[in-house]
Design a protein around this motif. Structure first.
Motif, PDB file in Angstrom:
ATOM      1  N   LYS A 265       0.795  -1.230   0.000  1.00 35.72           N
ATOM      2  CA  LYS A 265       0.000   0.000   0.000  1.00 35.72           C
ATOM      3  C   LYS A 265       0.828   1.281   0.000  1.00 35.72           C
ATOM      4  O   LYS A 265       0.435   2.268  -0.629  1.00 35.72           O
ATOM      5  CB  LYS A 265      -0.977  -0.007   1.188  1.00 35.72           C
ATOM      6  N   PRO A 266       2.000   1.326   0.669  1.00 35.39           N
ATOM      7  CA  PRO A 266       2.788   2.576   0.639  1.00 35.39           C
ATOM      8  C   PRO A 266       3.456   2.851  -0.711  1.00 35.39           C
ATOM      9  O   PRO A 266       3.939   3.968  -0.935  1.00 35.39           O
ATOM     10  CB  PRO A 266       3.861   2.345   1.729  1.00 35.39           C
ATOM     11  N   LEU A 267       3.512   1.850  -1.600  1.00 34.53           N
ATOM     12  CA  LEU A 267       4.202   2.043  -2.884  1.00 34.53           C
ATOM     13  C   LEU A 267       3.383   2.939  -3.806  1.00 34.53           C
ATOM     14  O   LEU A 267       2.166   3.041  -3.685  1.00 34.53           O
ATOM     15  CB  LEU A 267       4.433   0.697  -3.575  1.00 34.53           C
ATOM     16  N   THR A 268       4.074   3.594  -4.725  1.00 33.06           N
ATOM     17  CA  THR A 268       3.366   4.301  -5.797  1.00 33.06           C
ATOM     18  C   THR A 268       2.720   3.258  -6.688  1.00 33.06           C
ATOM     19  O   THR A 268       3.394   2.398  -7.262  1.00 33.06           O
ATOM     20  CB  THR A 268       4.358   5.153  -6.614  1.00 33.06           C
ATOM     21  N   ILE A 269       1.388   3.297  -6.788  1.00 33.07           N
ATOM     22  CA  ILE A 269       0.636   2.267  -7.508  1.00 33.07           C
ATOM     23  C   ILE A 269       0.034   2.866  -8.776  1.00 33.07           C
ATOM     24  O   ILE A 269      -0.641   3.893  -8.734  1.00 33.07           O
ATOM     25  CB  ILE A 269      -0.477   1.682  -6.621  1.00 33.07           C
ATOM     26  N   THR A 270       0.300   2.222  -9.900  1.00 37.25           N
ATOM     27  CA  THR A 270      -0.288   2.634 -11.177  1.00 37.25           C
ATOM     28  C   THR A 270      -1.128   1.473 -11.705  1.00 37.25           C
ATOM     29  O   THR A 270      -0.671   0.326 -11.730  1.00 37.25           O
ATOM     30  CB  THR A 270       0.800   2.994 -12.208  1.00 37.25           C
ATOM     31  N   ILE A 271      -2.362   1.778 -12.103  1.00 41.29           N
ATOM     32  CA  ILE A 271      -3.278   0.751 -12.600  1.00 41.29           C
ATOM     33  C   ILE A 271      -3.438   0.893 -14.107  1.00 41.29           C
ATOM     34  O   ILE A 271      -3.683   1.993 -14.622  1.00 41.29           O
ATOM     35  CB  ILE A 271      -4.642   0.856 -11.887  1.00 41.29           C
ATOM     36  N   PHE A 272      -3.295  -0.222 -14.803  1.00 40.15           N
ATOM     37  CA  PHE A 272      -3.419  -0.250 -16.258  1.00 40.15           C
ATOM     38  C   PHE A 272      -4.627  -1.103 -16.638  1.00 40.15           C
ATOM     39  O   PHE A 272      -4.767  -2.234 -16.160  1.00 40.15           O
ATOM     40  CB  PHE A 272      -2.151  -0.829 -16.904  1.00 40.15           C
ATOM     41  N   PRO A 273      -5.504  -0.595 -17.494  1.00 35.42           N
ATOM     42  CA  PRO A 273      -6.723  -1.341 -17.838  1.00 35.42           C
ATOM     43  C   PRO A 273      -6.456  -2.493 -18.800  1.00 35.42           C
ATOM     44  O   PRO A 273      -5.458  -2.495 -19.531  1.00 35.42           O
ATOM     45  CB  PRO A 273      -7.591  -0.272 -18.504  1.00 35.42           C
ATOM     46  N   LEU A 274      -7.360  -3.463 -18.780  1.00 38.36           N
ATOM     47  CA  LEU A 274      -7.350  -4.495 -19.803  1.00 38.36           C
ATOM     48  C   LEU A 274      -7.832  -3.859 -21.099  1.00 38.36           C
ATOM     49  O   LEU A 274      -8.883  -3.223 -21.137  1.00 38.36           O
ATOM     50  CB  LEU A 274      -8.285  -5.644 -19.419  1.00 38.36           C
ATOM     51  N   LEU A 275      -7.052  -4.010 -22.165  1.00 37.13           N
ATOM     52  CA  LEU A 275      -7.374  -3.355 -23.433  1.00 37.13           C
ATOM     53  C   LEU A 275      -7.873  -4.374 -24.453  1.00 37.13           C
ATOM     54  O   LEU A 275      -7.491  -5.558 -24.389  1.00 37.13           O
ATOM     55  CB  LEU A 275      -6.134  -2.629 -23.970  1.00 37.13           C
ATOM     56  N   PRO A 276      -8.680  -3.956 -25.400  1.00 38.77           N
ATOM     57  CA  PRO A 276      -9.245  -4.893 -26.378  1.00 38.77           C
ATOM     58  C   PRO A 276      -8.306  -5.214 -27.526  1.00 38.77           C
ATOM     59  O   PRO A 276      -8.692  -5.904 -28.457  1.00 38.77           O
ATOM     60  CB  PRO A 276     -10.485  -4.146 -26.883  1.00 38.77           C
ATOM     61  N   TYR A 277      -7.092  -4.687 -27.482  1.00 36.21           N
ATOM     62  CA  TYR A 277      -6.150  -4.928 -28.576  1.00 36.21           C
ATOM     63  C   TYR A 277      -4.812  -5.385 -28.023  1.00 36.21           C
ATOM     64  O   TYR A 277      -4.457  -5.117 -26.861  1.00 36.21           O
ATOM     65  CB  TYR A 277      -5.972  -3.657 -29.417  1.00 36.21           C
ATOM     66  N   ASN A 278      -4.043  -6.083 -28.857  1.00 39.38           N
ATOM     67  CA  ASN A 278      -2.703  -6.524 -28.475  1.00 39.38           C
ATOM     68  C   ASN A 278      -1.752  -5.329 -28.479  1.00 39.38           C
ATOM     69  O   ASN A 278      -1.801  -4.485 -29.373  1.00 39.38           O
ATOM     70  CB  ASN A 278      -2.185  -7.595 -29.441  1.00 39.38           C
ATOM     71  N   ILE A 279      -0.888  -5.297 -27.469  1.00 41.17           N
ATOM     72  CA  ILE A 279       0.058  -4.178 -27.340  1.00 41.17           C
ATOM     73  C   ILE A 279       1.293  -4.503 -28.174  1.00 41.17           C
ATOM     74  O   ILE A 279       2.323  -4.956 -27.665  1.00 41.17           O
ATOM     75  CB  ILE A 279       0.446  -3.931 -25.865  1.00 41.17           C
ATOM     76  N   LEU A 280       1.187  -4.293 -29.475  1.00 43.57           N
ATOM     77  CA  LEU A 280       2.276  -4.602 -30.395  1.00 43.57           C
ATOM     78  C   LEU A 280       2.590  -3.369 -31.232  1.00 43.57           C
ATOM     79  O   LEU A 280       1.689  -2.760 -31.824  1.00 43.57           O
ATOM     80  CB  LEU A 280       1.884  -5.763 -31.315  1.00 43.57           C
ATOM     81  N   GLY A 281       3.863  -3.011 -31.279  1.00 43.10           N
ATOM     82  CA  GLY A 281       4.283  -1.867 -32.075  1.00 43.10           C
ATOM     83  C   GLY A 281       4.391  -0.596 -31.246  1.00 43.10           C
ATOM     84  O   GLY A 281       3.770  -0.467 -30.190  1.00 43.10           O
TER      85      GLY A 281
END
Length: 591
Positions: A265-281
Motif C-alpha cells: 500500500k505505501p508504494l506508488t501504484i499505477t493501474i493499467f486497464p485491460l485493453l481490447p487490442y494486443n500491445i504490439l508496435g
C-alpha cells in the motif's frame, strides 16, 4: 506513470502479468522524452521482437521507428550453456565423461541459468559494454534474492579445490565466470542505490498475483532495495453493462484492488486497464500511458469483434480418461505459480472419488489453497482423503540433515555458503520429494493426486549415482530410497502428469519449457489442461471479453499443434467458490 530519475529500471513479476509490455512501453515513453534508452531482456520466453515489431537478438540493435531506443535479448539458455562449457572445459582429461555429465546436470537448474544471465547483464550495470552510452537502461526481469545473496558470499568465490573440496554452489567454480567478484559487488551496490535503481513490481488484480508481488517486495526490502513501484496490469472494466458475467468479473477485480497486501500500500501504484487490442508496435505501446489514445484505438475496433469460440473437452472428460480401466495410479498437476494447479488437482480428486474410487489428494501448497477449495464443498466423498505436506517443515528437516553431514569440519564462511545454497527453490523440491515418496508408494493401491511436483532437472539430480553433487543445495542423502519413486514417474501407465497453463503466450511457453525439462528426465506429460479459458464459454456479450476470447484461440491452437495431442479446458469462473462452481457446471453439462 510516476517519472523516475534513476538510470536503471528493473521490471519483475510472474510470467504472463505483462511486464514485457510495460517495460517496452516505459522504454518508448522515455525515448520519446529525449533519452537514449537500452532495453535488456533475460526472459527465456521473450517476445520483445513481437512487442517492438523490430529485430531483437543477442546484439544491441536500434528499434525501428525510434532512433534513440535500442534493445538486446540475452537468451539465458544460451548463456547457461556457455557457462556450463566454461565450468567443465578445465576438467576434460582429468575427469571421466560420466563425472563431467553429472557436473553439467548439476549446473542445469534455474539457479545456474540465472547466475549465467546475471553474468551477462551485469556488464550493462557496470558500464562494461561497448558502443552507445545510454541515459537509461531498462531490464525486463530482475534477479532473485537468492542469486543476489549468493553473489555476496565470500565462500562462493573461494577456490574450488581449496576451501570447499567436496562441492561448490550453483555459482560454479571460479573459473566458470567471465567476470570477477569486484564487478558483481559493484553491481549489487548499484541495485541498492535508490538514486540509481528503481524496481517495478508488476502484478494482476488477483489474489495469487498480489501475494507474489507482496513476497517480492518484502524480499527486495530485506536486500536493501527499497525504491519500488507497483504496476497492476490488465484491470477489467466492463463495456457492455448488460453482460452479467462481465459485471461479475469487474466486481471481483475491484474487490482485489481494495484488499491489496499491507506492505504494498505505501508504494506508488499505477493501474493499467485491460485493453481490447494486443500491445504490439510503437504506436500501441505509447497508448499504455495515454488514456485518450487508448479510447480512440478501442472505439475503432471494440464493437466489431465477432466471437470465434474454441472447443475443448472439460476436466470431467480428462478424469474419465485417467481412470479408464484403472483402479489406481499417480496423477500430478504441474505448472508455474498462479496457473491453477491446485483447483485442477482438487477437481480431479473429487471427480474420481465421486466414482467410488479410493483417492488420496496431497499437496505441498504453502498457502494451503487446497484446504480452502475443499472446505468450499462441505461434505466430502467418503472415498477421498486429503493430506498436506508442509514444505517448510520438510525443507527445514532436510537442511538440518545436509548441514550436519556437509558442515562438519567446514569454516563458518563455508557453512554460510551451504546454507544459502539450501535456500534455493530446488532444495524445497528435493526435500518435499522425500515426503512425496511415501505417497507415491500408495499409488499402487489407490489413486494418488498430487498438487505440484519436482521438475525434470531435480529428478535427474536425485537419480544420479555417485558422490555428493557440487551443488550442495541439491544433495540427496537417501539415493536408494528415491530411485524407485523416480522410476514410478517414468512409468507412463502408472503415472500421469497434467501440465496446467493459462491460455496466454507466456504461460504457454513456460509450460512448454517445463515439458522439455521433464522429457530430459524420461517423463512425457499425459495432457495439458488450460485454465481460466474465456473461449470455451458461450453467450459472451462484452466486446472486451469477446476480444480476449478470440486471442486465446490462437494460443490454444498452438498448444494443440506444437505441444500436446491431449488438451482439456477449465472455463473462466467468475465466482469466489471456484471448486463447487466447477463441479456443478460438470453436473449440469452431464444431465
Amino acid at each position: 506513470m510516476t517519472e523516475t530519475k534513476t538510470k536503471y529500471l528493473f521490471f519483475t513479476g510472474k510470467g504472463g502479468v505483462g511486464k514485457t509490455s510495460l517495460a517496452c512501453a516505459t522504454a518508448v515513453k522515455m525515448a520519446d522524452a529525449g533519452n537514449v534508452v537500452l532495453l535488456v531482456s533475460t526472459d527465456p520466453a521473450s517476445n520483445l521482437k513481437d512487442v517492438l515489431e523490430s529485430s531483437v537478438n543477442e546484439s544491441i540493435n536500434s528499434i525501428k521507428g525510434l532512433d534513440n531506443l535500442f534493445a538486446i535479448n540475452i537468451n539465458p539458455e544460451n548463456s547457461a550453456e556457455a557457462y556450463r562449457n566454461r565450468a567443465t572445459q578445465p576438467l576434460e582429461g582429468f575427469r571421466t565423461k560420466e563425472e563431467i555429465d553429472k557436473i553439467r546436470e548439476d549446473l542445469s537448474g534455474a539457479c545456474t541459468t540465472e547466475i549465467a544471465s546475471f553474468d551477462e547483464f551485469s556488464r550493462f550495470v557496470s558500464n562494461e559494454y561497448d558502443g552507445t552510452k545510454f541515459d537509461i537502461i531498462i531490464f525486463d526481469t530482475a534477479p532473485t534474492g537468492h542469486t543476489l545473496r549468493l553473489l555476496e558470499l565470500p565462500a562462493a568465490w573461494s577456490s574450488f579445490t581449496e576451501e570447499n573440496p567436496d562441492g561448490a554452489s550453483c555459482i560454479g567454480p571460479t573459473s566458470a565466470l567471465k567476470s570477477g567478484k569486484k564487478r558483481y559487488q559493484s553491481v549489487v551496490q548499484k541495485l541498492r542505490d535508490s538514486s540509481l535503481t528503481s524496481f517495478y513490481i508488476v502484478a494482476r488484480a488477483d489474489e495469487v498475483s498480489l501475494k507474489e508481488a507482496s513476497r517480492t517486495s518484502q524480499e527486495l526490502r530485506e536486500l536493501g532495495m527499497n525504491n519500488q513501484l507497483l504496476h497492476i496490469n490488465g484491470v477489467f472494466k466492463s463495456v457492455n453493462k448488460d453482460d452479467q458475467f462481465a459485471n461479475k468479473i469487474e466486481r471481483m477485480s475491484d474487490a482485489q484492488l481494495n484488499s491489496i497486501p499491507e506492505n504494498l500500500k505505501p508504494l506508488t501504484i499505477t493501474i493499467f486497464p485491460l485493453l481490447p487490442y494486443n500491445i504490439l508496435g510503437i504506436s500501441k505501446l505509447r497508448s499504455l500511458f495515454d488514456s485518450e489514445f487508448q479510447k480512440s484505438i478501442s472505439e475503432n475496433m471494440i464493437f466489431k469483434t465477432e466471437l470465434t469460440g474454441q472447443t475443448l473437452e472439460g476436466i470431467e472428460r480428462l478424469t474419465d480418461e485417467l481412470c479408464e480401466n484403472e483402479q489406481h495410479g499417480l496423477i500430478m498437476t504441474m505448472g508455474k505459480g498462479g496457473v491453477g494447479k491446485t483447483i485442477a488437482a482438487s477437481a480431479i480428486a473429487v471427480l474420481l472419488a465421486k466414482k467410488g474410487l479410493e483417492v488420496l489428494l496431497t499437496t505441498t501448497d504453502p498457502a494451503a489453497h487446497i484446504q480452502g477449495f475443499i472446505q468450499q464443498l462441505g461434505e466430502l466423498p467418503p472415498t477421498l482423503t486429503v493430506e498436506r505436506i508442509d514444505p517448510k517443515a520438510e525443507t527445514q528437516k532436510y537442511i538440518e540433515k545436509v548441514l550436519n553431514h556437509k558442515g562438519q569440519g567446514q569454516s563458518e564462511e563455508a557453512k554460510k555458503l551451504i546454507l544459502e545454497d539450501l535456500k534455493s527453490p530446488c532444495t524445497e523440491e528435493v526435500a518435499v520429494f522425500h515426503a512425496f515418496s511415501k505417497a507415491i508408494s500408495k499409488s499402487k493401491r489407490k489413486f494418488v493426486v498430487m498438487d505440484t511436483a519436482p521438475t525434470g532437472h531435480t529428478l535427474l539430480l536425485l537419480d544420479t549415482a555417485g558422490s555428493y553433487h557440487r551443488d550442495i543445495m541439491r544433495n540427496n542423502l537417501n539415493k536408494g530410497r528415491l530411485r524407485t519413486p523416480y522410476m514410478a514417474l517414468q512409468d507412463n501407465k502408472l503415472s500421469k502428469i497434467i501440465l496446467v497453463s493459462l491460455p496466454e503466450t507466456t504461460p504457454m511457453r513456460e509450460a512448454g519449457a517445463l515439458q522439455d525439462d521433464l522429457k530430459r528426465a524420461g517423463i512425457t506429460p499425459y495432457a495439458w489442461l488450460i485454465n481460466q479459458s474465456l473461449s470455451v464459454l458461450s453467450g459472451l456479450m462484452d466486446p472486451l471479453l469477446k476480444n480476449r476470447a478470440n486471442a486465446e484461440t490462437k494460443v490454444i491452437d498452438t498448444i494443440k499443434s506444437s505441444y500436446s495431442k491431449r488438451v482439456f479446458g477449465i472455463p473462466f469462473i467468475a465466482e469466489k467458490r471456484l471448486l463447487p462452481t466447477l463441479l456443478n457446471s460438470h453436473l449440469e453439462e452431464s444431465k
